[in-house]
Scaffold this motif. Structure first.
Motif, mmCIF file in Angstrom:
data_model
loop_
_atom_site.group_PDB
_atom_site.id
_atom_site.type_symbol
_atom_site.label_atom_id
_atom_site.label_comp_id
_atom_site.label_asym_id
_atom_site.label_seq_id
_atom_site.Cartn_x
_atom_site.Cartn_y
_atom_site.Cartn_z
ATOM 1 N N ARG A 46 0.816 -1.197 0.000
ATOM 2 C CA ARG A 46 0.000 0.000 0.000
ATOM 3 C C ARG A 46 0.862 1.264 0.000
ATOM 4 N NH1 ARG A 46 -5.180 1.289 2.190
ATOM 5 N NH2 ARG A 46 -5.185 3.540 2.219
ATOM 6 N N ASN A 47 1.911 1.252 0.807
ATOM 7 C CA ASN A 47 2.734 2.453 0.945
ATOM 8 C C ASN A 47 3.558 2.744 -0.309
ATOM 9 O OD1 ASN A 47 1.665 2.615 3.454
ATOM 10 N ND2 ASN A 47 3.482 1.941 4.546
ATOM 11 N N ALA A 59 2.121 12.371 -4.286
ATOM 12 C CA ALA A 59 1.321 11.319 -3.669
ATOM 13 C C ALA A 59 0.262 10.905 -4.670
ATOM 14 C CB ALA A 59 0.657 11.806 -2.386
ATOM 15 N N LYS A 60 -0.081 9.628 -4.644
ATOM 16 C CA LYS A 60 -1.137 9.163 -5.541
ATOM 17 C C LYS A 60 -2.438 9.906 -5.240
ATOM 18 C CE LYS A 60 -2.927 4.834 -7.347
ATOM 19 N NZ LYS A 60 -2.955 3.369 -7.111
ATOM 20 N N ASN A 63 5.722 7.242 3.116
ATOM 21 C CA ASN A 63 4.578 6.414 2.716
ATOM 22 C C ASN A 63 3.431 7.248 2.166
ATOM 23 O OD1 ASN A 63 6.064 4.400 4.134
ATOM 24 N ND2 ASN A 63 5.089 5.079 6.025
ATOM 25 N N ALA A 64 3.642 8.555 2.007
ATOM 26 C CA ALA A 64 2.574 9.453 1.576
ATOM 27 C C ALA A 64 1.309 9.221 2.394
ATOM 28 C CB ALA A 64 2.288 9.300 0.080
ATOM 29 N N PHE A 98 -9.708 8.217 4.879
ATOM 30 C CA PHE A 98 -8.256 8.402 4.684
ATOM 31 C C PHE A 98 -7.682 7.147 4.012
ATOM 32 C CE2 PHE A 98 -4.710 7.469 8.045
ATOM 33 C CZ PHE A 98 -3.727 7.368 7.093
ATOM 34 N N ASN A 99 -8.135 5.987 4.416
ATOM 35 C CA ASN A 99 -7.660 4.736 3.806
ATOM 36 C C ASN A 99 -8.144 4.582 2.372
ATOM 37 O OD1 ASN A 99 -7.569 2.487 6.712
ATOM 38 N ND2 ASN A 99 -6.276 4.165 6.096
ATOM 39 N N ARG A 100 -9.321 5.094 2.087
ATOM 40 C CA ARG A 100 -9.856 4.924 0.719
ATOM 41 C C ARG A 100 -9.223 5.876 -0.279
ATOM 42 N NH1 ARG A 100 -16.140 3.664 2.112
ATOM 43 N NH2 ARG A 100 -15.585 1.782 3.247
ATOM 44 N N ASN A 143 -6.151 6.341 -1.056
ATOM 45 C CA ASN A 143 -4.828 5.966 -1.564
ATOM 46 C C ASN A 143 -3.658 6.588 -0.816
ATOM 47 O OD1 ASN A 143 -5.604 4.245 -3.730
ATOM 48 N ND2 ASN A 143 -6.247 6.072 -4.844
ATOM 49 N N PHE A 144 -3.904 7.058 0.392
ATOM 50 C CA PHE A 144 -2.758 7.482 1.198
ATOM 51 C C PHE A 144 -2.113 6.226 1.769
ATOM 52 C CE2 PHE A 144 -5.489 11.318 1.606
ATOM 53 C CZ PHE A 144 -4.589 12.259 1.131
ATOM 54 N N GLY A 145 -0.830 6.324 2.124
ATOM 55 C CA GLY A 145 -0.156 5.191 2.749
ATOM 56 C C GLY A 145 -0.471 5.125 4.232
ATOM 57 N N SER A 146 0.146 4.157 4.903
ATOM 58 C CA SER A 146 -0.100 4.016 6.338
ATOM 59 C C SER A 146 1.045 4.658 7.106
ATOM 60 C CB SER A 146 -0.193 2.540 6.699
ATOM 61 O OG SER A 146 1.101 2.013 6.857
#
Ligand code: FES
Lengths: 219, 248
Positions: free
Chosen positions: A85-86, B104-105, B171-172, B206-208, B210-213
Motif C-alpha cells: 500500500r505504501n 502522492a497518488k 509512505n505518503a 483516509f484509507n480509501r 490511496n494514502f499510505g499508512s
C-alpha cells in the motif's frame, strides 16, 4: 456523506495494531531466548540440560512454537500488505528528497525485517534441525553452537543479523505504543531511550556468544 | 543575490512533466519564495512563455494554500513556516533550488506545482465536524472546557491542511492531517457525541484515498508549518481502536 466504516483489520490502523501486538510477543520471545542461551557461559552440562528440559515438555514447547509461528505470520503478513500500500501511495518519486528527523532504523524497517526473517530460517536450519550444520549432534547444543561459530562467515552473518535486530527493535519497541494509541510528551521520550538501551543490550548479549567462541573463551 | 531554480513544469494532469532550469539574478533577499516566483513569472510572460503555476492566497502562513518541495524538504528548510513565509535570505548566494510539487497518488498534479488536495476535503466531510443546531448563537460559557484541553485542541486545530505531512512522509500517509482533525474535535466536550463515529469514518476515508499508512517515522512532524505533533496520530489510533472495539 454516508460511508460504512471499514472493519478493524481492513484499516491501516488495525494492521498496525496487529503488528504492534505480534511484535511485542516476538520481542518477549527474543528476551527469553537470550536469557536461556546465556547459559552457554555456565558450560556444556548446564546448556544441554536446559535443552533437554525444554524438550521434556512437548505440549508446552509446541504450543509456544505454534503461538510464535502465528505471531510471525501476522507480523509479516500485515507488514507486506502495508508495504504494498505504501509503495503504491507514491507512484512518482521526488528528484530530491531529504530526511529531516527520522531515524535510520525507522526508515529501514522494510529491510531489517526481511533480513532478520531470512536469518531466523537459517538459524533454525543450523541449530534446531541441523541441516546446515555439518557437525550437528542431536541434543548436544553446546557442541553445535561452538562448531557453527568457529566458521567465520557464519559468525559474521549472525553478528550482522543481530545488529539489524537491534535497529528493528529500537524503532519497534517505542513505535508499538504509538501504534496502539499511547503517546505522552513526558513518557514517550523515556520509551524511546529505553528502547535504545534494551535493543543494544539484546544485541550485545547475542553477539557475545559468537565473539566468545571465535576468541576461544567458549570452546 | 543570485539563485538558480529547477522547477517542475507539467502542462496538465495527463502530460509528462520535467524539471526546467531558471536563473534569477538580482534577487532581493527579503522576498518570499512566492514573490520570487512572481518575479520569474513576469519575466516568462514578457517572453511570451507560460508562467509557473503555484497555489497561494493569504501569503502569511495561515490559509494553507501554498506549498511545494524545496530541495527535498516540504516548505523548504525553514522550520515551522510555509513557502509564503520563507524569505530568500535563508539561502546562499548562487544556491540551486529544486522546486517540486507534493508527490502522492492521492494528490495528483494539476499543473506545475499545483496538486489536487480534494482528498483532504473528503476526509473532512467524512467526519471532521460537530453537529450543532444553527440559528441562535450558543451561550459562550455554557459548557466549561478545561484550559489544558482547550490549549491542546487549539494546537491541533492549527493545522491548515497544506499537505506538507503527506509530501514529507515516505509512505505518503495522511495520518498527521487526519489525526490533527480527530484530536482537535475529540479533545473538546462538543466533540464527544460523535467522537467514535468520527474516528471510524475519517480513518476509513483516509484509507480509501490511496494514502499510505503511518510507520511512526516522524518526517511529517518535522515539516509541519504549524508544528503539529505525532501525539495526534496516537490519539487517532486510540480513538479508532476504541471505536472499533465498542462498535456493534
Ligand atoms: S499562501 Fe496562505 S499559507 Fe501560504
Amino acid at each position: 456523506m454516508e460511508i460504512a466504516a471499514d472493519r478493524f483489520y481492513t484499516s491501516t490502523i488495525g494492521k498496525k495494531a496487529v503488528m504492534a501486538a505480534s511484535g511485542c510477543v516476538l520481542f518477549l520471545f527474543v528476551v527469553g531466548h537470550l536469557i536461556g542461551n546465556l547459559q552457554i557461559y555456565e558450560g556444556p552440562e548446564k546448556l544441554n540440560h536446559y535443552a533437554v528440559l525444554l524438550r521434556s515438555m512437548p505440549a508446552l514447547l509446541w504450543s509456544v512454537r505454534a503461538i510464535l509461528l502465528l505471531m510471525l505470520a501476522l507480523h509479516v503478513w500485515s507488514s507486506v500488505q502495508l508495504a504494498v500500500r505504501n509503495i503504491d501511495a507514491r507512484p512518482t518519486g521526488y528528484v530530491k528528497k531529504k530526511a529531516t528527523q527520522s531515524s535510520y532504523a525507522s526508515r529501514t524497517m522494510y529491510w531489517s525485517g526481511p533480513i532478520i526473517l531470512a536469518f531466523v530460517v537459517y538459524h533454525l536450519l543450523d541449530f534446531t534441525f541441523g541441516n546446515l550444520n555439518p557437525h550437528f549432534e542431536e541434543g548436544n547444543v553446546y557442541a553445535n553452537v561452538v562448531a557453527s561459530f568457529r566458521v567465520i562467515p557464519v559468525s559474521a552473518f549472525y553478528i550482522v543479523a543481530m545488529l539489524l535486530l537491534a535497529m528493528h527493535l529500537y524503532h519497534g519497541l517505542w513505535s508499538m505504543f504509538q501504534s496502539l494509541g499511547f503517546y505522552h510528551p513526558r513518557y514517550t521520550p523515556v520509551l524511546k531511550r529505553s528502547a535504545a538501551v534494551i535493543a543494544i543490550l539484546i544485541a550485545a548479549g547475542n553477539i557475545s556468544i559468537p565473539v566468545s567462541v571465535m576468541a576461544g573463551i567458549v570452546r | 543575490m543570485r539563485l538558480v531554480l529547477h522547477v517542475w513544469r507539467q502542462k496538465n494532469p495527463g502530460s509528462r512533466g520535467r524539471m526546467v532550469r531558471y536563473e534569477a539574478g538580482d534577487v532581493n533577499p527579503d522576498m518570499s519564495m512566492l514573490e520570487l516566483l512572481d518575479v520569474i513569472n513576469e519575466g516568462l510572460m514578457v517572453k511570451g512563455e507560460e508562467p509557473i503555476a503555484f497555489e497561494h492566497d493569504c501569503r502569511e502562513g495561515i490559509c494553507g494554500s501554498c506549498g511545494f518541495m524545496i530541495n527535498g524538504i516540504a516548505h523548504g528548510p525553514l522550520p515551522a513556516s510555509t513557502v509564503c513565509q520563507l524569505t530568500m535570505r535563508h539561502f546562499k548566494d548562487g544556491q540551486e533550488l529544486y522546486l517540486e510539487p507534493w508527490r502522492a497518488k492521492a494528490f495528483p498534479v494539476i499543473k506545475d506545482l499545483v496538486v489536487d488536495r480534494g482528498a483532504f476535503d473528503r476526509i473532512i466531510s467524512a467526519g471532521g465536524f460537530i453537529s450543532v443546531p444553527t440559528g441562535s448563537a450558543p451561550d459562550g460559557n455554557a459548557i466549561p472546557v478545561p484550559k489544558e484541553d482547550a490549549d491542546r485542541a487549539m494546537d491541533a486545530a492549527a493545522c491548515i491542511g497544506c499537505g506538507a505531512c503527506v509530501a514529507a512522509c515516505p509512505n505518503a500517509s495522511a495520518a498527521l492531517f487526519t489525526g490533527a482533525k480527530i484530536a482537535h474535535l475529540g479533545l473538546l466536550p462538543q466533540g464527544q457525541p460523535e467522537r467514535h463515529e468520527r474516528a471510524l469514518r475519517m480513518v476509513t476515508q483516509f484509507n480509501r484515498e490511496n494514502f499510505g499508512s503511518c510507520t511512526n517515522i516522524g518526517e511529517c512532524e518535522a515539516v509541519c508549518p504549524k508544528e503539529i505533533k505525532l501525539e495526534v496520530i496516537a490519539r487517532m489510533n486510540h480513538d479508532f481502536i476504541q471505536a472499533s472495539r465498542l462498535r456493534r
